[in-house]
Design a protein around this motif. Structure first.
Motif, PDB file in Angstrom:
ATOM      1  N   GLU A 195       0.836  -1.204   0.000  1.00  0.00           N
ATOM      2  CA  GLU A 195       0.000   0.000   0.000  1.00  0.00           C
ATOM      3  C   GLU A 195       0.870   1.254   0.000  1.00  0.00           C
ATOM      4  N   ILE A 196       1.910   1.264   0.834  1.00  0.00           N
ATOM      5  CA  ILE A 196       2.814   2.417   0.919  1.00  0.00           C
ATOM      6  C   ILE A 196       3.515   2.638  -0.416  1.00  0.00           C
ATOM      7  N   ALA A 197       3.974   1.558  -1.027  1.00  0.00           N
ATOM      8  CA  ALA A 197       4.688   1.667  -2.301  1.00  0.00           C
ATOM      9  C   ALA A 197       3.848   2.373  -3.360  1.00  0.00           C
ATOM     10  N   ILE A 198       2.618   1.941  -3.499  1.00  0.00           N
ATOM     11  CA  ILE A 198       1.767   2.471  -4.567  1.00  0.00           C
ATOM     12  C   ILE A 198       1.168   3.816  -4.174  1.00  0.00           C
ATOM     13  N   PHE A 199       0.903   3.999  -2.883  1.00  0.00           N
ATOM     14  CA  PHE A 199       0.310   5.254  -2.415  1.00  0.00           C
ATOM     15  C   PHE A 199       1.158   6.450  -2.817  1.00  0.00           C
ATOM     16  N   TRP A 200       2.481   6.327  -2.691  1.00  0.00           N
ATOM     17  CA  TRP A 200       3.372   7.455  -2.953  1.00  0.00           C
ATOM     18  C   TRP A 200       3.894   7.483  -4.388  1.00  0.00           C
ATOM     19  N   ALA A 201       3.532   6.540  -5.233  1.00  0.00           N
ATOM     20  CA  ALA A 201       4.141   6.444  -6.566  1.00  0.00           C
ATOM     21  C   ALA A 201       3.788   7.650  -7.443  1.00  0.00           C
TER      22      ALA A 201
ATOM     23  N   THR B  30      13.683  13.395  -2.177  1.00  0.00           N
ATOM     24  CA  THR B  30      14.182  14.773  -2.143  1.00  0.00           C
ATOM     25  C   THR B  30      13.025  15.757  -2.119  1.00  0.00           C
ATOM     26  N   PHE B  31      12.035  15.530  -2.983  1.00  0.00           N
ATOM     27  CA  PHE B  31      10.827  16.369  -2.973  1.00  0.00           C
ATOM     28  C   PHE B  31      10.176  16.350  -1.586  1.00  0.00           C
ATOM     29  N   ALA B  32      10.000  15.157  -1.041  1.00  0.00           N
ATOM     30  CA  ALA B  32       9.287  15.006   0.225  1.00  0.00           C
ATOM     31  C   ALA B  32      10.026  15.692   1.368  1.00  0.00           C
ATOM     32  N   ALA B  33      11.347  15.562   1.387  1.00  0.00           N
ATOM     33  CA  ALA B  33      12.133  16.181   2.459  1.00  0.00           C
ATOM     34  C   ALA B  33      12.088  17.699   2.370  1.00  0.00           C
ATOM     35  N   ALA B  34      12.186  18.241   1.151  1.00  0.00           N
ATOM     36  CA  ALA B  34      12.118  19.693   0.981  1.00  0.00           C
ATOM     37  C   ALA B  34      10.746  20.214   1.374  1.00  0.00           C
ATOM     38  N   HIS B  35       9.705  19.482   0.991  1.00  0.00           N
ATOM     39  CA  HIS B  35       8.338  19.861   1.365  1.00  0.00           C
ATOM     40  C   HIS B  35       8.187  19.865   2.880  1.00  0.00           C
ATOM     41  N   ALA B  36       8.670  18.815   3.533  1.00  0.00           N
ATOM     42  CA  ALA B  36       8.559  18.735   4.995  1.00  0.00           C
ATOM     43  C   ALA B  36       9.312  19.876   5.661  1.00  0.00           C
ATOM     44  N   ALA B  37      10.488  20.210   5.142  1.00  0.00           N
ATOM     45  CA  ALA B  37      11.266  21.310   5.716  1.00  0.00           C
ATOM     46  C   ALA B  37      10.523  22.627   5.606  1.00  0.00           C
TER      47      ALA B  37
ATOM     48  N   ALA C 258       5.829  11.571   7.211  1.00  0.00           N
ATOM     49  CA  ALA C 258       5.345  11.399   5.841  1.00  0.00           C
ATOM     50  C   ALA C 258       6.507  11.401   4.854  1.00  0.00           C
ATOM     51  N   ALA C 259       7.452  12.298   5.046  1.00  0.00           N
ATOM     52  CA  ALA C 259       8.581  12.384   4.122  1.00  0.00           C
ATOM     53  C   ALA C 259       9.432  11.120   4.154  1.00  0.00           C
ATOM     54  N   LEU C 260       9.687  10.590   5.347  1.00  0.00           N
ATOM     55  CA  LEU C 260      10.489   9.375   5.457  1.00  0.00           C
ATOM     56  C   LEU C 260       9.759   8.181   4.836  1.00  0.00           C
ATOM     57  N   GLU C 261       8.444   8.110   5.041  1.00  0.00           N
ATOM     58  CA  GLU C 261       7.689   7.013   4.426  1.00  0.00           C
ATOM     59  C   GLU C 261       7.697   7.144   2.910  1.00  0.00           C
ATOM     60  N   ASN C 262       7.599   8.367   2.405  1.00  0.00           N
ATOM     61  CA  ASN C 262       7.630   8.602   0.966  1.00  0.00           C
ATOM     62  C   ASN C 262       8.930   8.051   0.380  1.00  0.00           C
ATOM     63  N   GLY C 263      10.058   8.371   0.997  1.00  0.00           N
ATOM     64  CA  GLY C 263      11.323   7.859   0.510  1.00  0.00           C
ATOM     65  C   GLY C 263      11.413   6.344   0.603  1.00  0.00           C
ATOM     66  N   ARG C 264      10.974   5.790   1.725  1.00  0.00           N
ATOM     67  CA  ARG C 264      11.020   4.339   1.921  1.00  0.00           C
ATOM     68  C   ARG C 264      10.151   3.596   0.913  1.00  0.00           C
ATOM     69  N   SER C 265       9.088   4.235   0.486  1.00  0.00           N
ATOM     70  CA  SER C 265       8.144   3.594  -0.444  1.00  0.00           C
ATOM     71  C   SER C 265       8.812   3.157  -1.735  1.00  0.00           C
ATOM     72  N   ARG C 266       9.882   3.839  -2.133  1.00  0.00           N
ATOM     73  CA  ARG C 266      10.517   3.531  -3.409  1.00  0.00           C
ATOM     74  C   ARG C 266      11.290   2.212  -3.362  1.00  0.00           C
ATOM     75  N   VAL C 267      11.691   1.785  -2.153  1.00  0.00           N
ATOM     76  CA  VAL C 267      12.287   0.458  -2.006  1.00  0.00           C
ATOM     77  C   VAL C 267      11.214  -0.599  -2.189  1.00  0.00           C
TER      78      VAL C 267
END
Length: 479
Positions: A247-253, A381-388, A429-438
């Motif tokens: 679910e996480i993988a596809i949610f953030w794709a 990178t997008f997610a981390a910048a957004h979170a910042a 959210a940002a960390l999960e977004n990055g993890r989703s790509r694995v």
């Protein structure tokens, strides 16, 4: 209607255009940033009490036909912002679509989720005016001049050239996996928005210096462990990946054309949080005196987020194509290639699987990996910048919110509605977004970590540019 709604309305128009035209995430994020910067510039100039910095000089704001400086006159803030957004979108999309088609040799590939969509055009967004004719004329003149001043600084066609020398026969080097040639390889060479050069200041350090060449990296235990993880969890039909990880993988794709892309998903989160936190409305103290301007704060939030995300795209692409340096770049192959060709990597701890495919899929079900190097992850990178940027604007990280997805493969509830996900902080959210790509099978974890590192840094630096300063009041302001 809340004063800040005009910003959300134009954000939604922009997101609809992204769904319509498709294309690469970097240039698309540039269009969004330009639009929101134009709205911010209009509002902060036409709000006498604004303490926030302007990023254009008065002398930059000129009539695009006469080249004469345009004064605000009796322009109205919200209408000027809307006109600025309209003119930015109309011109930027026209230039972007035309340049993208030329970069693609006028041949649009319907199987490539990152190319401009077949039939894409630059139809002008509609603008509904809510003011008198006299005010509308001044508002349009000033808004258009602001829009073209920004377009002159940041050309929407820049960075789309496909010219770059790749070495697909070099082990470890990225190569076409069937989803198209290398996309926007020169994007990392364009100027950052508002921040001084060089982009080189934002290269990642997650992969240590002694491994920043193909031979040493591919033969390292670090690489072997990373490859084993994505091989196990990111495979199309993995039995080790949990239902929630899928679910996480596809949610953030949100990679496919027809979605608002990764930056669009983050803009939607920004809308959600802005509404629930009351950013859109004017605020008064107990005595009835105004203490917060909803239009100004909403314009500032979206400009901060949009600028952080376009800067994230630039530093991510710099890392993808020019890390650790331009003379000896390490353009790392995707897990799909690495796993299928593991017998070539020189590492005794890896094993090849010639039939391995990632979970990531097109609408047809055909599996694909995004057509650019793996290190670093653009999503991360997008997610981390957004979170910042969100942390900086709201002054804290722990704001709970619910996020949505547009990915067509997303899991659905019993009513057929795409599932949402709940987060307790922007960082989570940002960390999960990055993890989703694995879990999706298209990145290694060090791609996500490296993206989070540089995205956080460039996001924080960008957010600083929108902090309050002592400023001379804007001239000729009407409420």
């Amino acid at each position: 209607m809340a004063p800040g709604n005009v910003v959300l309305e134009w954000n939604n128009i922009y997101l609809d255009l992204v769904r319509k035209i498709g294309g690469a995430p970097g240039p698309l994020s540039r269009i969004g940033a330009l639009m929101h910067l134009a709205m911010y510039e209009a509002v902060t100039r036409l709000t006498a009490t604004s303490p926030y910095p302007r990023h254009l000089r008065d002398s930059d704001i000129k009539d695009p036909k006469t080249n004469q400086v345009v004064m605000p006159g009796n322009a109205v803030a919200n209408t000027t912002a809307a006109y600025a957004a309209c003119h930015i979108l109309t011109k930027a999309v026209e230039v972007y679509v035309s340049a993208s088609k030329r970069a693609q040799g006028e041949v649009l590939n319907p199987f490539d989720p990152f190319q401009v969509r077949p039939g894409a055009d630059s139809s002008s967004p509609a603008l509904e005016v809510h003011t008198t004719d006299a005010n509308a004329q001044a508002s349009e003149a000033y808004g258009k001049a602001i829009a073209y001043a920004l377009l002159a600084k940041y050309n929407p066609a820049e960075g789309l050239s496909p010219a770059v020398t790749l070495k697909p026969d070099q082990k470890g080097e990225w190569r076409d996996t069937g989803s198209g040639p290398a996309l926007t390889p020169n994007w990392g060479e364009v100027d950052l928005f508002l921040l001084p050069p060089p982009v080189q200041d934002y290269l990642p350090t997650v992969i240590p210096n002694d491994l920043n060449n193909y031979e040493d990296l591919l033969e390292s235990s670090m690489y072997a462990m990373q490859l084993a993880e994505v091989k196990l969890l990111g495979e199309a039909n993995s039995t080790a990946r949990t239902r929630e990880q899928t679910e996480i993988a596809i949610f953030w794709a949100n990679d496919l054309n027809g979605t608002s892309k990764p930056p669009g998903q983050l803009y939607t989160i920004t809308q959600t949080v802005a509404q629930q936190q009351g950013t859109l409305v004017d605020v008064q103290n107990s005595s009835g005196n105004p203490t917060g301007n909803g239009l100004l704060e909403t314009a500032r939030l979206f400009a901060m987020v949009g600028t952080a995300m376009v800067n994230a795209s630039i530093v991510a692409w710099k890392a993808k194509y020019f890390w650790p340096n331009k003379n000896q770049p390490l353009r790392l192959w995707r897990p799909e290639t690495a796993i299928q060709r593991a017998n070539e990597d020189g590492n005794p701890s890896t094993a090849a699987d010639a039939t391995w495919q990632p979970l990531s899929a097109m609408l047809s079900g055909m599996r694909f990996s995004p057509n650019f190097p793996a290190y670093v992850s653009g999503h991360s990178t997008f997610a981390a910048a957004h979170a910042a940027a969100m942390r900086a604007f709201f002054g804290r990280d722990t704001i709970a919110f619910t996020a949505t997805t547009e990915d067509p493969h997303a899991l659905r509830d019993e009513n057929g509605i795409r599932r949402t996900r709940r987060f307790s902080s922007f960082t989570q959210a940002a960390l999960e977004n990055g993890r989703s790509r694995v879990y999706l099978g298209v990145h290694y974890q060090f791609d996500a970590n490296g993206g989070y590192e540089i995205g956080t840094l460039v996001g924080e630096h960008t957010a600083d540019l929108f902090e309050a300063t002592v400023q001379t009041p804007a001239p000729s302001v009407m409420a």
